[in-house]
Scaffold this active site. Sequence first.
Site, PDB file in Angstrom:
ATOM      1  N   HIS A 166       0.826  -1.212   0.000  1.00  0.00           N
ATOM      2  CA  HIS A 166       0.000   0.000   0.000  1.00  0.00           C
ATOM      3  C   HIS A 166       0.853   1.252   0.000  1.00  0.00           C
ATOM      4  O   HIS A 166       2.075   1.202   0.219  1.00  0.00           O
ATOM      5  CB  HIS A 166      -0.973  -0.003   1.186  1.00  0.00           C
ATOM      6  CG  HIS A 166      -0.329  -0.031   2.544  1.00  0.00           C
ATOM      7  ND1 HIS A 166       0.357   1.046   3.076  1.00  0.00           N
ATOM      8  CD2 HIS A 166      -0.304  -0.999   3.497  1.00  0.00           C
ATOM      9  CE1 HIS A 166       0.781   0.743   4.295  1.00  0.00           C
ATOM     10  NE2 HIS A 166       0.399  -0.498   4.573  1.00  0.00           N
ATOM     11  N   CYS A 185       2.504  -5.030   6.559  1.00  0.00           N
ATOM     12  CA  CYS A 185       2.387  -4.804   5.118  1.00  0.00           C
ATOM     13  C   CYS A 185       3.677  -4.238   4.539  1.00  0.00           C
ATOM     14  O   CYS A 185       4.629  -3.953   5.269  1.00  0.00           O
ATOM     15  CB  CYS A 185       1.225  -3.846   4.826  1.00  0.00           C
ATOM     16  SG  CYS A 185      -0.400  -4.541   5.181  1.00  0.00           S
TER      17      CYS A 185
END
Length: 209
Positions: A166, A185
């Site tokens: 992301h 992430c």
Amino acid sequence: MMPVNRRRFLAMALSFPAVASAAVNSPSPSGVPDLVEAMLTRAHVPRHSNELWVLIDDQESTLSVFRGNALLERFAPISLGRAGAKTQRVRGDSVTPLGEFRINRFNYESQWRTFMAIDYPTPAHARMALESGVYSQTDYEDYFEYYRRYGHPSQNTALGGAIGIHGLGGADPDIHGRYNWTQGCVAVTNEQIDRLAELVGVGTRVVIR
């Protein structure tokens, strides 16, 4: 909901058969074969000369996009989980999972600008969790039943979920440039996630090593 790729799922299921529950009753983490690490020894080899794939390198703090062996783009520095990157993670430990994955979903309305979900935990992660005692035999069987039914792994098990690539959204770019700050992430800048979204799609192979 994505359709199940039944041929791929069957191959995964056959590669990681259920083992006896005695393995769960007597866990020995130090003696558990690291299936993910074994897979990573060959994951960096393109599946074919025209394959578009992504390599995320923890040591170099880079995200590279390849077409076969040809480098198309490289983004650096990137940020990973606050607790580093390992072949096995559990829910809430802020570790980025190492392994070989596929992008299975895009969220263009994420607080992180764009979120590209990957299919963590994979069957290899599930098998290691069983053999180390993190998963019970029931957990392991439920993992495959969920995968068979929905075409992707459950995100609500002891191994955690919601792992992907992301952008920053409104996060501080200065912190991003100096520290690993995510909950597991892989983060890049907003400009980089926009560019990455132009290059990759659902099904793109992602190697995190």
